[in-house]
Design an enzyme around this catalytic site. Structure first.
Site, PDB file in Angstrom:
ATOM      1  N   LYS A 184      18.776   6.199 -28.589  1.00 16.32           N
ATOM      2  CA  LYS A 184      17.439   5.854 -29.074  1.00 16.32           C
ATOM      3  C   LYS A 184      16.837   4.868 -28.072  1.00 16.32           C
ATOM      4  CE  LYS A 184      15.332   2.835 -31.291  1.00 16.32           C
ATOM      5  NZ  LYS A 184      14.043   2.832 -30.541  1.00 16.32           N
ATOM      6  N   GLU A 260      24.725  -5.974 -25.037  1.00 15.49           N
ATOM      7  CA  GLU A 260      24.167  -6.675 -23.865  1.00 15.49           C
ATOM      8  C   GLU A 260      22.880  -7.339 -24.333  1.00 15.49           C
ATOM      9  OE1 GLU A 260      25.727  -6.952 -21.119  1.00 15.49           O
ATOM     10  OE2 GLU A 260      27.251  -5.423 -21.445  1.00 15.49           O
ATOM     11  N   CYS A 295      16.671  -9.359 -18.235  1.00 22.13           N
ATOM     12  CA  CYS A 295      17.611 -10.129 -19.069  1.00 22.13           C
ATOM     13  C   CYS A 295      18.227 -11.280 -18.292  1.00 22.13           C
ATOM     14  CB  CYS A 295      18.693  -9.216 -19.626  1.00 22.13           C
ATOM     15  SG  CYS A 295      19.590  -8.329 -18.356  1.00 22.13           S
ATOM     16  N   GLU A 394      14.414 -17.852 -25.013  1.00 27.44           N
ATOM     17  CA  GLU A 394      14.224 -16.795 -24.021  1.00 27.44           C
ATOM     18  C   GLU A 394      12.757 -16.391 -24.059  1.00 27.44           C
ATOM     19  OE1 GLU A 394      15.661 -12.753 -24.691  1.00 27.44           O
ATOM     20  OE2 GLU A 394      16.421 -12.722 -22.648  1.00 27.44           O
TER      21      GLU A 394
HETATM   22  P1  NAD Z   1      14.698  -5.446 -28.896  1.00 26.34           P
HETATM   23  O1  NAD Z   1      15.960  -6.017 -29.394  1.00 26.34           O
HETATM   24  O2  NAD Z   1      13.437  -5.784 -29.570  1.00 26.34           O
HETATM   25  O3  NAD Z   1      14.776  -3.849 -28.900  1.00 26.34           O
HETATM   26  C1  NAD Z   1      15.793  -3.161 -28.221  1.00 26.34           C
HETATM   27  C2  NAD Z   1      16.015  -1.829 -28.881  1.00 26.34           C
HETATM   28  O4  NAD Z   1      16.536  -2.040 -30.187  1.00 26.34           O
HETATM   29  C3  NAD Z   1      14.771  -0.967 -29.048  1.00 26.34           C
HETATM   30  O5  NAD Z   1      15.106   0.380 -28.780  1.00 26.34           O
HETATM   31  C4  NAD Z   1      14.423  -1.163 -30.518  1.00 26.34           C
HETATM   32  O6  NAD Z   1      13.710  -0.077 -31.074  1.00 26.34           O
HETATM   33  C5  NAD Z   1      15.801  -1.271 -31.131  1.00 26.34           C
HETATM   34  N1  NAD Z   1      15.865  -1.960 -32.438  1.00 26.34           N
HETATM   35  C6  NAD Z   1      15.057  -2.923 -32.919  1.00 26.34           C
HETATM   36  N2  NAD Z   1      15.456  -3.304 -34.159  1.00 26.34           N
HETATM   37  C7  NAD Z   1      16.541  -2.564 -34.460  1.00 26.34           C
HETATM   38  C8  NAD Z   1      17.423  -2.511 -35.580  1.00 26.34           C
HETATM   39  N3  NAD Z   1      17.265  -3.284 -36.645  1.00 26.34           N
HETATM   40  N4  NAD Z   1      18.465  -1.634 -35.538  1.00 26.34           N
HETATM   41  C9  NAD Z   1      18.670  -0.850 -34.470  1.00 26.34           C
HETATM   42  N5  NAD Z   1      17.867  -0.859 -33.381  1.00 26.34           N
HETATM   43  C10 NAD Z   1      16.812  -1.713 -33.367  1.00 26.34           C
HETATM   44  O7  NAD Z   1      14.651  -5.819 -27.344  1.00 26.34           O
HETATM   45  P2  NAD Z   1      13.485  -5.476 -26.293  1.00 26.34           P
HETATM   46  O8  NAD Z   1      12.311  -6.330 -26.602  1.00 26.34           O
HETATM   47  O9  NAD Z   1      13.319  -4.010 -26.182  1.00 26.34           O
HETATM   48  O10 NAD Z   1      14.165  -5.968 -24.923  1.00 26.34           O
HETATM   49  C11 NAD Z   1      14.158  -7.295 -24.531  1.00 26.34           C
HETATM   50  C12 NAD Z   1      15.478  -7.953 -24.849  1.00 26.34           C
HETATM   51  O11 NAD Z   1      16.539  -7.194 -24.285  1.00 26.34           O
HETATM   52  C13 NAD Z   1      15.601  -9.334 -24.260  1.00 26.34           C
HETATM   53  O12 NAD Z   1      16.180 -10.207 -25.179  1.00 26.34           O
HETATM   54  C14 NAD Z   1      16.520  -9.119 -23.062  1.00 26.34           C
HETATM   55  O13 NAD Z   1      17.210 -10.264 -22.648  1.00 26.34           O
HETATM   56  C15 NAD Z   1      17.429  -8.053 -23.576  1.00 26.34           C
HETATM   57  N6  NAD Z   1      18.083  -7.323 -22.476  1.00 26.34           N
HETATM   58  C16 NAD Z   1      19.396  -7.594 -22.206  1.00 26.34           C
HETATM   59  C17 NAD Z   1      20.033  -6.962 -21.121  1.00 26.34           C
HETATM   60  C18 NAD Z   1      21.483  -7.261 -20.792  1.00 26.34           C
HETATM   61  O14 NAD Z   1      22.060  -6.536 -19.983  1.00 26.34           O
HETATM   62  N7  NAD Z   1      22.078  -8.276 -21.374  1.00 26.34           N
HETATM   63  C19 NAD Z   1      19.312  -6.059 -20.345  1.00 26.34           C
HETATM   64  C20 NAD Z   1      17.967  -5.810 -20.656  1.00 26.34           C
HETATM   65  C21 NAD Z   1      17.365  -6.454 -21.738  1.00 26.34           C
END
Ligand code: NAD
Length: 495
Positions: A184, A260, A295, A394
């Site tokens: 997803k 991650e 990230c 963050e």
């Molecule tokens: P997010 O957590 O808002 O969303 C990520 C994904 O999770 C999306 O596909 C979203 O639809 C899904 N999601 C949201 N709520 C959910 C739930 N309750 N159950 C299952 N899935 C759900 O993150 P974002 O805004 O898309 O990305 C930014 C974040 O990602 C930042 O915190 C960043 O640090 C992190 N990130 C981490 C890494 C790493 O390697 N550590 C890499 C890239 C981004």
């Protein structure tokens, strides 16, 4: 091709189930916006739990009844390598598709995102026949073994900041290990991965082994996480979503998770760090690249007092040189923020930092760059203490806080964060000091006299503390997609 006209781009939408696009219910679709100008450019079908069921069941049957997990591993590797070649050759299609809906400039998507995605798939292909298990030290009339086996169907959920690359890390590792995957992607950047899946099928991946469901995190993502046929979840995104997924996996399983998550990574600079100009380039790039939506963005500069004035001045000069603009132009050096809502969130934290006594140097939101796109200029925040919101939270935008220190001990104390431990940079000419800092920093990755990942896929990536559990990339990522069966054979006496 680099520069392109976003209005001329053909964007195909849908879920991807059993090797083909499934358009879904038109009534339940939502317009997806281009971050560069805020224009709607394609409708996205939003899956409910029943469609997630369908995608997972299809993947499970394809995995159980097909030969992907049983075929010779080198044949799996061949399919993945062919896929990587197709991805690379498809750059003229994939790069604009990635750029139009994300914050990735097309120039960078061509030069980095697409080839990096392809190379990542090749890396995982190379592991397909390398991790079979071990022979255990048992008595000599026994043979003890661990046998690495795939889980079955892996559920993967990815964020919007590097849509192709993030998906390829999850899907490549899972497939190389002999699993099927249901992905997803972020609902903000859902389309380029559909092309990735189509190319996988063209490369010979059996239908159903890589399915995609589109939709909202709290609906489709949650349904995927709790699905009984998902044997393991792998997720990249925010810490709060990671916690929700982990809770769902605990309640509806339990099943293992790779997470991650977020970060607030320090750049620790000592007075003896060589070449202030080069260093300023590294530090500015590590927070302004992709407009800070990374990230591992180096978002906290922790700098020793002697070098601080010259370094901060050089960083401010570089920040001032960034030029915002849409991802489909060649000239801009600062891409948009993913959404207006996210830009408002960035600014709200910056304003709270100022209210708490910080000094803002330059930067801030900028309107009228391109339609209704939201842009945020690189911003320096000085005069902050460890409790300032801009130091703690963050921000996921191009905002760098500056804290100064006198002694190594003080610097290390400032570098540690109460929750996050994703990455850290250390800049010094003193090898002993660099090693002391590397040991002392509680982070999943430490970069010394550089900042950012290389093309060394063999180095795993993952966070400490609330920045995550487990690793993407490296041998460890493939191992995380395998479970171990223990076998003990007794051949001591003739039967
Ligand atoms: P997010 O957590 O808002 O969303 C990520 C994904 O999770 C999306 O596909 C979203 O639809 C899904 N999601 C949201 N709520 C959910 C739930 N309750 N159950 C299952 N899935 C759900 O993150 P974002 O805004 O898309 O990305 C930014 C974040 O990602 C930042 O915190 C960043 O640090 C992190 N990130 C981490 C890494 C790493 O390697 N550590 C890499 C890239 C981004």
């Amino acid at each position: 091709m680099q520069r392109f006209d976003p209005n001329q781009l053909a964007v195909r939408s849908g879920h991807f189930i059993h090797g083909r696009l499934v358009t879904g219910d038109a009534d339940a679709s939502r317009d997806v916006l281009r971050p560069s100008d805020g224009q709607a450019y394609a409708p996205l079908p939003m899956a409910e739990a029943d469609l997630v069921d369908q995608a997972v069941d299809d993947a499970y049957v394809a995995w159980r009844d097909g030969d992907w997990a049983r075929r010779p591993p080198r044949e799996r590797a061949r399919v993945l390598r062919r896929w990587a070649d197709l991805v690379e050759a498809d750059a003229p299609t994939l790069a604009p598709l990635e750029a139009v809906g994300s914050t990735r400039p097309v120039r960078d998507a061509l030069a980095w995102d697409v080839p990096f995605t392809a190379d990542g798939l090749r890396f995982f292909a190379e592991y397909a026949d390398k991790l079979g298990g071990e022979v255990a030290a048992t008595r000599s009339d026994n043979l003890g073994m661990t046998i690495a086996e795939p889980y079955g169907v892996i559920g993967a959920i990815t964020p919007w900041n590097f849509p192709l690359v993030m998906a390829s890390w999850k899907v490549g590792a899972a497939l190389a290990a002999g699993n099927a995957v249901v992905l997803k992607p972020s609902e903000l950047t859902p389309f380029s991965v559909l092309r990735l899946a189509e190319l996988a099928v063209q490369a010979g991946l059996p239908a159903g082994l890589f399915n995609i469901v589109q939709g909202d995190g709290r609906v489709a993502g949650a349904a995927l996480s709790r699905h009984p046929r998902i044997a393991k979840m792998t997720f990249t995104g925010s810490t709060s979503t990671g916690a929700a997924i982990m809770a769902a996996c605990a309640q509806h399983g339990p099943k293992p998770v790779t997470l991650e998550l977020g970060g607030k990574s320090p750049q620790l600079v000592f007075d003896d760090a060589p070449d202030v100009e080069r260093l300023a380039g590294i530090i500015a790039g590590a927070i302004a690249g992709n407009a800070g939506q990374v990230c591992v963005a180096g978002s906290r500069l922790i700098v020793q007092q002697g070098i601080a004035p010259a370094l901060v001045k050089a960083i401010a000069r570089r920040f001032a040189a960034y030029r915002p603009g849409p991802t489909w132009e060649d000239g801009p050096t600062l891409p948009p923020i993913i959404s207006r809502q996210q830009a408002l969130r960035i600014d709200a934290i910056v304003q709270r930092a100022a209210d708490a006594g910080a000094t803002l140097r330059g930067g801030g939101p900028v309107d009228d760059v391109c339609g209704a796109g939201a842009y945020y200029l690189p911003t320096l925040i000085e005069g902050v203490d460890a409790g300032n919101p801009a130091v703690l939270e963050e921000i996921f935008g191009p905002v760098l806080t500056v804290q100064t220190f006198a002694t190594e001990e003080e610097g290390l104390a400032l570098a540690s964060h109460p929750h996050y431990g994703l990455a850290a940079g250390v800049h010094t000419a003193d090898l002993n000091r660099a090693m002391r800092a590397m040991r002392a920093l509680s982070a999943g990755t430490v970069w010394i006299n550089r900042y950012g990942r290389s093309n060394d896929f063999v180095i795993p990536t993952g966070g400490y503390h609330q920045s995550g559990i487990g690793k993407d990339l490296g041998r460890q990522a493939v191992e995380a997609n395998q479970r171990l069966k223990s076998v003990l054979i007794d051949f001591g006496s003739p039967v």
